[in-house]
Design a protein around this motif. Structure first.
Motif, short mmCIF file in Angstrom:
data_model
loop_
_atom_site.label_atom_id
_atom_site.label_comp_id
_atom_site.label_asym_id
_atom_site.label_seq_id
_atom_site.Cartn_x
_atom_site.Cartn_y
_atom_site.Cartn_z
N ALA A 174 0.84 -1.20 0.00
CA ALA A 174 0.00 0.00 0.00
C ALA A 174 0.87 1.25 0.00
O ALA A 174 0.55 2.25 -0.68
N ASN A 175 1.97 1.22 0.72
CA ASN A 175 2.87 2.38 0.75
C ASN A 175 3.62 2.56 -0.55
O ASN A 175 3.92 3.69 -0.94
N ILE A 176 3.93 1.46 -1.22
CA ILE A 176 4.56 1.57 -2.54
C ILE A 176 3.59 2.25 -3.51
O ILE A 176 3.98 3.13 -4.30
N ILE A 177 2.34 1.85 -3.46
CA ILE A 177 1.32 2.50 -4.29
C ILE A 177 1.23 3.98 -3.93
O ILE A 177 1.14 4.85 -4.81
N TYR A 178 1.26 4.30 -2.63
CA TYR A 178 1.19 5.69 -2.18
C TYR A 178 2.37 6.51 -2.71
O TYR A 178 2.20 7.66 -3.14
N LEU A 179 3.56 5.91 -2.69
CA LEU A 179 4.76 6.64 -3.11
C LEU A 179 4.74 7.02 -4.58
O LEU A 179 5.27 8.06 -4.97
N TYR A 180 4.11 6.17 -5.40
CA TYR A 180 4.25 6.36 -6.85
C TYR A 180 2.93 6.70 -7.54
O TYR A 180 2.87 6.67 -8.77
N LYS B 287 -0.97 9.21 -7.25
CA LYS B 287 -1.72 10.28 -6.61
C LYS B 287 -3.05 9.74 -6.09
O LYS B 287 -3.38 8.56 -6.25
N GLY B 288 -3.83 10.63 -5.49
CA GLY B 288 -5.06 10.24 -4.82
C GLY B 288 -6.04 9.45 -5.67
O GLY B 288 -6.55 8.41 -5.24
N ARG B 289 -6.32 9.91 -6.89
CA ARG B 289 -7.30 9.23 -7.73
C ARG B 289 -6.82 7.82 -8.10
O ARG B 289 -7.60 6.87 -8.07
N ALA B 290 -5.55 7.71 -8.41
CA ALA B 290 -5.00 6.39 -8.75
C ALA B 290 -5.06 5.45 -7.56
O ALA B 290 -5.30 4.24 -7.71
N GLN B 291 -4.86 5.98 -6.37
CA GLN B 291 -4.95 5.16 -5.15
C GLN B 291 -6.36 4.62 -4.97
O GLN B 291 -6.55 3.46 -4.57
N MET B 292 -7.35 5.44 -5.28
CA MET B 292 -8.74 4.98 -5.20
C MET B 292 -9.02 3.88 -6.22
O MET B 292 -9.74 2.92 -5.94
N ALA C 6 -5.40 -1.28 3.87
CA ALA C 6 -4.35 -0.29 4.17
C ALA C 6 -4.49 0.94 3.26
O ALA C 6 -4.28 2.07 3.70
N LEU C 7 -4.84 0.71 1.99
CA LEU C 7 -5.01 1.84 1.06
C LEU C 7 -6.15 2.75 1.49
O LEU C 7 -6.06 3.98 1.37
N LEU C 8 -7.23 2.17 2.00
CA LEU C 8 -8.34 2.99 2.49
C LEU C 8 -7.86 3.88 3.62
O LEU C 8 -8.24 5.05 3.72
N GLY C 9 -7.00 3.35 4.47
CA GLY C 9 -6.42 4.16 5.53
C GLY C 9 -5.58 5.29 4.98
O GLY C 9 -5.64 6.43 5.46
N ILE C 10 -4.78 5.01 3.95
CA ILE C 10 -3.94 6.03 3.33
C ILE C 10 -4.81 7.13 2.72
O ILE C 10 -4.53 8.33 2.89
N ILE C 11 -5.84 6.74 2.01
CA ILE C 11 -6.75 7.73 1.40
C ILE C 11 -7.39 8.59 2.49
O ILE C 11 -7.52 9.82 2.33
N THR C 12 -7.77 7.97 3.61
CA THR C 12 -8.35 8.71 4.72
C THR C 12 -7.32 9.64 5.36
O THR C 12 -7.63 10.79 5.70
N GLY C 13 -6.09 9.16 5.52
CA GLY C 13 -5.03 10.01 6.06
C GLY C 13 -4.75 11.21 5.18
O GLY C 13 -4.50 12.32 5.68
N ASN C 14 -4.81 11.00 3.86
CA ASN C 14 -4.65 12.13 2.93
C ASN C 14 -5.75 13.17 3.13
O ASN C 14 -5.49 14.37 3.11
#
Length: 381
Positions: free
Chosen positions: A151-157, A159-164, A230-238
């Motif tokens: 999930a953090n690798i996805i976050y690093l590379y 943006k928000g829409r792509a993470q969703m 984990a990605l949902l958490g990252i999106i929420t943290g953003n």
């Protein structure tokens, strides 16, 4: 709005919000870990002593269902993983802002993920030398490590829409995978423990032993949908850290999305049952929705309204969550509790002493964590 004496509502302006460690996040993590460190045992004891249908119903919620279905206790693990994701914009995101390169942070993320996998193996098997066939490689910490890492690798590379898109795409692909495949000899879409494709893949590729022989609830294949948790958490943290939206509106948005996720989970449940063992896509939406609602509540009460004092008990736990999780391997908590409070149990007598000693067990663990908190000694991975 009323504010506890000495409390500082960190969400009152965006600059503070971007810099501060969320008090509510530590408190919610502590609330989550409270049930693992003995909170559940208190209610088990109350149910056993009282024999009341009400307490028996509560007791049932503090146990995992055999296969399909959802109980409150199923939330504990994914809520922790969700919060690990929420922390990412406050940790990895801050390092990016300081000028660290993505490749530098990638290495750190991979190291942390693999270290959690290693700790998970040690936690399961201790430090005893055993044949590989007797080692359980899958673990709770291992799943947290792998899901956090990807999930953090996805976050690093991205943006928000792509993470969703990643969040939704993983859930859909996992659903299609289990919908149109099965273990040999079973019809496509079979979701029994013996017949589902995820467990079959684990039996084929995971070395050592699986927790249930033919299935492991922390298996390799079902770790993929956990990445979405984990990605949902990252999106929420953003949202919490970087959005210019007013804090109260963030709470409202989290609550609305949380309710929507729970409704979608119930609908998806008809075709793809809510199942923690398989970490099904409907399960991800169910626990994701509840996690959003809980974080919205804690964030509003603690960080916006400023009511922090009541949450200190949980914050002490939350700031050393991994330490208390693994502490049972080097501290005999029941022996310690009996050594200090056995007299209390004898004084109270049967059957209430079981409840009293369950409470003192949590108290003893909390005092240990409070000592570590005062010493500013925190186990970080």
């Amino acid at each position: 709005m009323p504010v506890d004496s000495g409390a500082t509502p960190v969400a009152s302006n965006r600059d503070n919000e971007k810099k501060a460690r969320l008090y509510s996040l530590d408190a919610l993590r502590g609330f989550d870990m409270f049930w693992i460190m003995g909170g559940g045992s208190i209610f088990h004891a109350i149910s056993k002593v009282s024999g009341s249908p009400f307490w028996e119903a509560i007791d049932t919620q503090l146990e995992h269902p055999a296969w399909n279905g959802f109980h409150f206790y199923d939330l504990i693990f994914p809520l922790f993983l969700f919060m690990a994701g929420v922390s990412t914009p406050y940790s990895v995101g801050r390092e990016l802002e300081k000028g660290k390169s993505r490749n530098q942070l990638l290495l750190r993320v991979i190291k942390r993920g693999l270290l959690l996998v290693l700790l998970g193996i040690i936690y399961n098997n201790g430090l005893q030398l055993q044949p590989v066939s007797q080692i359980r490689f899958c673990s709770v910490l291992g799943r947290i490590g792998l899901a956090y890492m990807f999930a953090n690798i996805i976050y690093l590379y991205t943006k928000g829409r792509a993470q969703m898109i990643w969040f939704a795409g993983i859930l859909v692909v996992y659903w299609l995978l289990l919908k149109f495949t099965a273990a040999p000899g079973f019809a496509p879409g079979d979701l029994t423990m013996e017949g589902n494709f995820a467990s079959y893949i684990d039996r084929c590729i995971v070395p050592g032993k699986l927790y249930l022989g033919i299935h492991d609830p922390e298996g390799f294949t079902s770790t993929f949908p956990a990445i979405s948790t984990a990605l949902l958490g990252i999106i929420t943290g953003n949202l919490l850290r970087n959005s210019p939206m007013l804090p109260v509106r963030k709470v409202g948005l989290m609550a609305i999305i949380g309710v929507m996720f729970i409704i979608l989970a119930q609908l998806w449940n008809f075709d793809f049952p809510i199942n923690k063992n398989l970490w099904t896509s409907s399960f991800v939406l169910q626990v994701g929705g509840i996690s959003l609602l809980l974080l919205a509540l804690f964030y509003y009460v603690i960080d916006i309204a400023g009511y922090q004092k009541w949450a200190f008990f949980f914050r002490v736990i939350g700031m050393n969550s991994i330490l208390i999780y693994i502490s049972g391997h080097f501290i005999d908590w029941h022996y310690t509790n009996d050594s200090i409070f056995k007299w209390l149990g004898q004084l109270i007598g049967d059957p209430i002493n079981a409840i009293a000693l369950s409470i003192t067990l949590v108290f003893v663990k909390w005092l240990f964590l409070y000592f570590m908190y005062k010493k500013k000694a925190f186990l970080k991975v």
